[in-house]
Design a protein around this motif. Structure first.
Motif, PDB file in Angstrom:
ATOM      1  N   ASN A   6      16.554 -13.909  28.481  1.00 63.33           N
ATOM      2  CA  ASN A   6      17.632 -14.321  27.093  1.00 63.33           C
ATOM      3  C   ASN A   6      17.083 -14.627  26.130  1.00 63.33           C
ATOM      4  OD1 ASN A   6      17.140 -16.977  28.785  1.00 63.33           O
ATOM      5  ND2 ASN A   6      18.536 -17.181  30.106  1.00 63.33           N
ATOM      6  N   LEU A   7      17.308 -15.007  25.279  1.00 62.57           N
ATOM      7  CA  LEU A   7      17.273 -15.953  23.773  1.00 62.57           C
ATOM      8  C   LEU A   7      16.826 -17.558  24.310  1.00 62.57           C
ATOM      9  CD1 LEU A   7      20.388 -15.196  22.403  1.00 62.57           C
ATOM     10  CD2 LEU A   7      18.386 -14.492  21.680  1.00 62.57           C
ATOM     11  N   GLU A   8      17.523 -18.362  25.466  1.00 60.86           N
ATOM     12  CA  GLU A   8      16.969 -19.973  25.592  1.00 60.86           C
ATOM     13  C   GLU A   8      15.039 -19.364  26.236  1.00 60.86           C
ATOM     14  OE1 GLU A   8      20.204 -19.009  26.448  1.00 60.86           O
ATOM     15  OE2 GLU A   8      20.411 -19.935  24.584  1.00 60.86           O
ATOM     16  N   ASP A   9      14.319 -18.702  27.010  1.00 61.16           N
ATOM     17  CA  ASP A   9      13.521 -18.214  27.668  1.00 61.16           C
ATOM     18  C   ASP A   9      12.342 -18.393  26.296  1.00 61.16           C
ATOM     19  OD1 ASP A   9      14.073 -18.353  29.821  1.00 61.16           O
ATOM     20  OD2 ASP A   9      13.813 -16.347  29.929  1.00 61.16           O
ATOM     21  N   VAL A  10      12.359 -17.846  25.379  1.00 57.52           N
ATOM     22  CA  VAL A  10      12.088 -17.634  24.108  1.00 57.52           C
ATOM     23  C   VAL A  10      11.442 -18.723  23.385  1.00 57.52           C
ATOM     24  CG1 VAL A  10      11.143 -16.314  22.026  1.00 57.52           C
ATOM     25  CG2 VAL A  10      13.001 -15.092  23.234  1.00 57.52           C
ATOM     26  N   ARG A  14       7.937 -21.081  23.152  1.00 55.33           N
ATOM     27  CA  ARG A  14       7.777 -21.287  22.598  1.00 55.33           C
ATOM     28  C   ARG A  14       6.697 -22.737  22.151  1.00 55.33           C
ATOM     29  NH1 ARG A  14       8.928 -18.689  17.506  1.00 55.33           N
ATOM     30  NH2 ARG A  14      11.125 -18.944  18.359  1.00 55.33           N
ATOM     31  N   LYS A  15       8.255 -23.962  23.139  1.00 55.12           N
ATOM     32  CA  LYS A  15       7.810 -25.640  22.917  1.00 55.12           C
ATOM     33  C   LYS A  15       6.175 -25.245  24.314  1.00 55.12           C
ATOM     34  CE  LYS A  15      11.308 -27.672  21.322  1.00 55.12           C
ATOM     35  NZ  LYS A  15      12.498 -26.449  22.063  1.00 55.12           N
ATOM     36  N   ASP A 151       0.752 -15.907  19.866  1.00 58.12           N
ATOM     37  CA  ASP A 151       0.138 -16.535  18.605  1.00 58.12           C
ATOM     38  C   ASP A 151       1.023 -16.399  18.336  1.00 58.12           C
ATOM     39  OD1 ASP A 151      -2.279 -16.777  19.405  1.00 58.12           O
ATOM     40  OD2 ASP A 151      -3.376 -16.424  17.870  1.00 58.12           O
ATOM     41  N   TYR A 152       1.451 -15.009  18.152  1.00 58.33           N
ATOM     42  CA  TYR A 152       3.014 -14.676  16.934  1.00 58.33           C
ATOM     43  C   TYR A 152       3.796 -15.609  16.941  1.00 58.33           C
ATOM     44  CZ  TYR A 152       6.792 -12.752  14.207  1.00 58.33           C
ATOM     45  OH  TYR A 152       7.227 -11.626  13.503  1.00 58.33           O
ATOM     46  N   ILE A 153       4.411 -15.961  18.245  1.00 62.83           N
ATOM     47  CA  ILE A 153       5.362 -16.938  18.647  1.00 62.83           C
ATOM     48  C   ILE A 153       5.145 -18.364  18.561  1.00 62.83           C
ATOM     49  CG2 ILE A 153       6.594 -17.043  21.131  1.00 62.83           C
ATOM     50  CD1 ILE A 153       6.190 -15.154  21.736  1.00 62.83           C
ATOM     51  N   ARG A 154       3.844 -18.890  18.684  1.00 62.86           N
ATOM     52  CA  ARG A 154       3.588 -19.982  18.638  1.00 62.86           C
ATOM     53  C   ARG A 154       3.894 -19.964  17.174  1.00 62.86           C
ATOM     54  NH1 ARG A 154      -1.849 -20.153  19.609  1.00 62.86           N
ATOM     55  NH2 ARG A 154      -1.287 -20.488  21.757  1.00 62.86           N
ATOM     56  N   ASN A 155       3.792 -19.133  16.140  1.00 59.21           N
ATOM     57  CA  ASN A 155       3.630 -19.314  15.037  1.00 59.21           C
ATOM     58  C   ASN A 155       5.058 -19.501  14.562  1.00 59.21           C
ATOM     59  OD1 ASN A 155       2.113 -20.305  12.323  1.00 59.21           O
ATOM     60  ND2 ASN A 155       2.305 -18.403  11.557  1.00 59.21           N
TER      61      ASN A 155
END
Lengths: 623, 441
Positions: A6-10, A14-15, A151-155
């Motif tokens: 779900n959305l929260e997972d993303v 990332r955190k 990397d993309y998600i972290r950024n």
């Protein structure tokens, strides 16, 4: 690998990634340009060195895609200090890792010298090539390893998608894109949101989105840079677009001449699919959307939307007349939205930062009319005879002079600027008097060129404008699909006339004929390939008329390019008799005894110009 | 015309005596052709009893010369080497006839339009003029006296094919008062145009043009419409042909038929031509078949997979083998022409086997500006092949590509997937290095 339900997972994920941000980072670029200059060996050497140094979590090496400064590839940046090492050799790996990365000390011998001022540049933020740019779309290339979705998600990646799916209705997304004034980055500059709105309205069993990465314009490679540097950014844009339009299937049409881009984009799609960002029920929101990769077959005309769709359908890439727009009947006769790579890549940025941020740079006013101006940034591939070649991202409205002289560092080898070509074969050639023109969609069209996909080819006094126009026509003659006669025959005939001019066989009346033909081809061609084909001819004829006349009247090519009109000779007083020219001459036309002046036998000379290039004493003349 | 001996003499004792006349045509011929040499050469040819040159053969004195010679030297045949027969054949035939020879015992050779006007090289042009003249001499020996006569001609026309062109032709001829037979193999005239909605380029309504003409053709008193008929044999000659037309069986009394079409609807039998589906399965080597089958399986269920399949084939074999293309067409059940259409359209495909090393020269704008054409030329010279070709030893294939997108490095060349900046001066070294590498392997 992670899979988001779900959305929260993303956001949670990332955190987690942000928390493990390493202190020291070694950034190494390895795009196509970098690879061709030994980046693979450099990366291997650095990896080996890191392994030997026994580093752990606080150090990371990030292998990125293209960093834009292609001239200096591969580039190594040591962070947090920001030391900037262009073109280091594998032998330098040890010093870079031990001294620079681990101890934070500079290695002065690896620093670059500004090709213009000669000043030593130590840190990335001091590099003049980057300093004048406005990195938005291209900025993340420094932060992202294109093969790593993490990397993309972290950024901040996929944040825009989450936001859209959580807070916005499709209509709101479209409205936002319209208000942003984002116009198609592929060249024609059609307002993106307007296109989306018509596609959403159109009726069909299924809708498609297509990412046009058939970057066929010779001299342009911004799309390649993006796909090789930050593929997920493009993908995220496509998913948002699919949501807004109501599309369930997407294609990335990327030319087969970009093997690395195909590879990296394919990986990005696979990774996104297994992370639950593509496929059925994306992030548990009920959105279904998947993406296929289609490699082109090496046909320039396939960059045209209807030809591209024909090609995806497995047919030859012949365009059709667009009485009915592709947003209504496109791929497989269904409503289809096709946007350029760079257009898609702008979407997540607009969602994340807002319309006001986006319209903060650019020209005109788009608040009432999306055609009212050119907003945001544009990536240009600045190539040809400039000191700093590479991909540059600049705000719309910047002048050609700023791009060519401030960022590009002026003309190579201290020669004189002659012309700049924008917009590929569809665009035109601009001269010195246009240097202070602001670059935006409408202004470029007014002066006879166009934005195109962002190629910017700079020419110096060694470029012959007639030959250059002929080059584009040969290209287009070759690439014309042959379906409509004005393009197929007209371009051919125009090329023949230009050929005559280059050969010194033309008459002045031919110029009139050439102009007539150009007008017909422009008016009567079926698609934009033909309709824009005369642009390079018309603009060079207008802005460099005297050069055409010179070829015809005096049988002279001032740039020394047109073979039939040049003659190579050796100046006896300068020739030292070193013999290097004779050694390199492929036709054995150069004779002479050692240490005595050599001579070129004109009847055997093929005018290849190799002697001119190899002579170290400037003893070979071309006139 | 028929063979005859009504006029003209055939030489006293059957001996052939030829006179040759070479014309200067002012300077038109003589400035490029050495007329004297041609004349002298003529004298050496068999049966030539006299050869002369003259400023203007077509002038009255020129013609007189021929007439005089025929009488004095008892000539049987005459050759004039001058201009095109379109200009003066009739002139000279007249002259020959005046002197008592049959007008068809004359031959003309064209050394002006076909020789002096189109060449610069005097020597070669003279040689050519000699050959042209000699050919005429050889030919005139075999000519026989002919007589002209008139024969009655039936002024009737046969038009084969009742499409729009045939209909129009038939109507025009019929309007001029001549009888026309219009033969059409289908049950109705009209042809392809009957299937069109609009016509190019004016987008006029096709039926509005066609149907009135169809009706006119059907009603025209001078047109005999023969539909459902085919021409079987054409005999005879210009002016008098004999044509056999087979009118196919129709089992309908045409004099009574109103064309209501009900019989068509009522007939319980539907006729379907038997498809002679005599396709022979494509022959393909077993090993190749295996690869192609695998590739086909990879794309099973895809929509429009032709381009993708050919891409994989191209990677697999390095080119597109003919058998593989035919096999793909067969398996996808599409015409071979469609597969070829795709295979020949896209640049990435090659229909001929490539060499061991593939060299691609980028011809993009940035590379062009930095001298790519010269790099290509240097490679062509070094490898002794043109772009698009493969060396005889199958070692190198040279290709061009329209931009590899590595513009900052121009001029760019990719050799076996390795990108490099290549200048003309480096070509020799690089090629030698690769050749050497191959030898060691």
């Amino acid at each position: 690998m992670v899979r988001f339900a779900n959305l929260e997972d993303v956001e949670k994920y990332r955190k987690g990634l942000e928390a493990e941000r390493p202190e020291k980072v070694l950034v190494v670029s390895r795009g196509t340009c970098g690879r061709s200059k030994g980046a693979d060996k450099l990366v291997a050497a650095l990896e080996e060195e890191l392994r030997r140094a026994g580093t752990n979590g606080e150090v990371r090496m990030r292998v990125t895609g293209c960093l834009g400064y292609c001239d200096k590839e591969p580039i190594v940046i040591v962070r947090p200090e920001g030391f900037f090492y262009p073109e280091p050799k594998p032998e330098d790996a040890q010093e870079i890792v031990r001294k620079s990365l681990l101890q934070g000390k500079p290695i002065p011998r690896l620093f670059m010298k500004d090709p213009v001022t000669g000043k030593v540049i130590e840190r990335e933020r001091e590099v003049p090539f980057y300093k004048r740019q406005t990195p938005r779309v291209f900025g993340s290339n420094f932060e992202v390893d294109p093969t790593r979705i993490d990397d993309y998600i972290r950024n901040g990646g996929y944040r825009a998608l989450v936001k859209v799916l959580r807070e916005m209705k499709p209509e709101e997304v479209i409205d936002m894109v319209i208000r942003s004034g984002l116009r198609g980055r592929g060249g024609a500059g059609f307002p993106c949101g307007v296109k989306w709105a018509s596609c959403r309205k159109a009726k069909g069993e299924k809708k498609y989105v297509i990412c046009n990465a058939d970057e066929g314009d010779p001299g342009a490679y911004a799309n390649r840079g993006l796909l090789e540097g930050d593929p997920h950014l493009v993908l995220e844009g496509m998913i948002i677009g699919a949501y807004a339009i109501g599309a369930t299937e997407g294609y990335v049409y990327v030319r087969t001449e970009y093997p690395l881009a195909v590879e990296l984009m394919s990986k990005a799609v696979r990774d996104a699919r297994s992370a639950g960002l593509l496929g059925e029920n994306i992030l548990g929101t009920g959105l279904d959307f998947d993406v296929h990769i289609d490699r082109g077959g090496g046909a320039f005309v396939c960059g045209e939307s209807t030809a591209l769709m024909a090609s995806i359908e497995g047919r030859v890439g012949e365009p059709r007349a667009k009485h009915i727009h592709t947003v209504e009947k496109g791929l497989w006769q269904q409503p289809t939205t096709l946007n350029n790579v760079e257009t898609w890549a702008n979407i997540p940025l607009i969602v994340n930062n807002g319309v006001e941020w986006f319209t903060g740079v650019g020209t005109g006013d788009v608040s009432k009319d999306p055609w009212g101006g050119s907003k945001g940034t544009k990536i240009f591939s600045l190539v040809g005879k400039v000191n700093n070649t590479g991909l540059v991202e600049v705000p719309m409205g910047i002048t050609l002079r700023e791009v060519i002289f401030d960022i590009g560092g002026g003309i190579k080898n201290g020669k004189k600027f002659k012309a700049v070509q924008t917009g590929g074969p569809s665009g035109g050639v601009l001269s010195e008097k246009h240097l202070d023109e602001p670059i935006d969609y409408d202004r470029l069209v007014e002066v006879g060129s166009m934005m195109g996909s962002g190629g910017m080819i700079v020419m110096d006094e060694d470029t012959c404008m007639v030959d250059f126009a002929r080059f584009f026509l040969s290209f287009l003659e070759d690439e014309s699909c042959g379906k409509c006669i004005p393009c197929r025959e007209g371009v051919h005939q125009m090329r023949l006339i230009l050929h005559d001019i280059c050969e010194g066989k033309a008459k002045e009346e031919d110029l009139e004929l050439l102009r007539d033909l150009a007008e017909v081809v422009k008016e009567a061609s079926l698609c934009q390939l033909g309709a824009t084909a005369p642009n390079p001819v018309l603009t060079t004829m207008e802005y460099f008329h005297e050069e055409y006349l010179e070829h015809i009247r005096q049988r002279k090519c001032r740039a020394g390019v047109c073979k039939a009109l040049v003659r190579y000779e050796i100046l006896g007083e300068r020739c030292t008799g070193c013999g290097i020219c004779a050694k390199h001459c492929p036709s054995g036309a150069i004779t002479g005894e050692p240490k005595k002046p050599h001579r070129i036998r004109q009847d055997q000379c093929t005018k290849c110009g190799i002697c001119y290039d190899v002579c170290k004493f400037e003893a070979v003349t071309r006139n | 015309m028929r063979d005859g001996s009504a006029s003209g003499k055939a030489g006293g004792n059957g001996e052939i005596r030829i006179g040759v006349y070479v014309c200067h045509c002012g300077t038109n011929i003589s400035q490029t052709v050495d007329v004297r040499a041609v004349t002298e050469y003529a004298r050496t040819l068999p049966n030539v009893v006299i050869a002369r040159e003259y400023k203007y053969m077509c002038s009255d004195p020129g013609q007189e010369l021929i007439k005089k010679d025929i009488a004095e030297h008892d000539l049987t045949n005459v050759v004039v080497s001058s201009c095109s027969p379109l200009m003066h054949e009739e002139t000279f035939r007249g002259a020959v006839e005046d002197a008592g020879l049959n007008r068809y015992l004359f031959q003309m050779s064209n050394i002006r339009e076909q020789c002096s006007w189109v060449h610069h090289d005097r020597e070669k042009a003279t040689a050519k003029a000699k050959r042209l003249m000699a050919a005429a001499v050889r030919r005139v020996r075999m000519q026989r006296p002919l007589v002209q006569e008139e024969v009655p001609v039936r002024k009737e026309t046969l038009v084969v094919g009742g499409g729009i062109a045939g209909i129009e032709a038939a109507l025009r001829i019929a309007d001029s008062g001549k009888k026309v037979y219009l033969v059409e193999k289908k049950p109705s005239i009209g042809g392809h145009m009957a299937k069109f909605d609009k016509t190019f380029p004016t987008l006029d309504c096709a039926a509005c043009i066609l149907t009135p003409k169809m009706v006119q053709a059907g009603k025209h008193p001078n047109i005999r419409l023969m539909t459902w008929s085919e021409v079987e044999e054409v005999k005879g000659y210009v002016g008098n042909f004999q044509v056999s037309v087979r009118r196919k069986a129709r089992y309908v009394d045409e004099s009574k038929c109103t064309g209501c079409g009900q019989c068509l609807e009522r007939c319980p039998v539907t006729y379907q031509p038997v498809k002679t589906n005599g396709k022979v399965p494509v022959s393909i080597p077993a090993e190749m078949k295996e690869h192609v089958d695998r590739i086909l399986a990879d794309h099973r269920g895809e929509r429009g997979p032709v381009v993708a399949i050919l891409q994989d084939l191209n990677i697999e074999f390095g080119y597109l083998p003919k058998q593989a293309l035919r096999y793909v067409a067969e398996r996808l059940d599409i015409p071979v022409s469609r597969v070829y259409h795709v295979a020949t359209f896209y640049k990435a495909f090659s229909l001929t086997p490539r060499g061991e090393h593939v060299i691609k020269v980028c011809m993009g704008t940035a590379c062009h500006v930095r001298g790519a054409p010269r790099v290509l030329e240097a490679l062509e010279n070094r490898l002794e092949i043109r772009s698009g070709q493969t060396t005889k030893d199958r070692k190198f294939t040279l290709e061009t590509v329209n931009c590899l997108g590595a513009c900052a490095m121009g001029p760019v060349v990719v050799i076996d997937d390795e990108y490099m900046t290549l200048r003309p001066g480096d070509v020799d070294r690089v090629i030698s290095r690769i050749s050497g590498r191959t030898v060691r392997v």
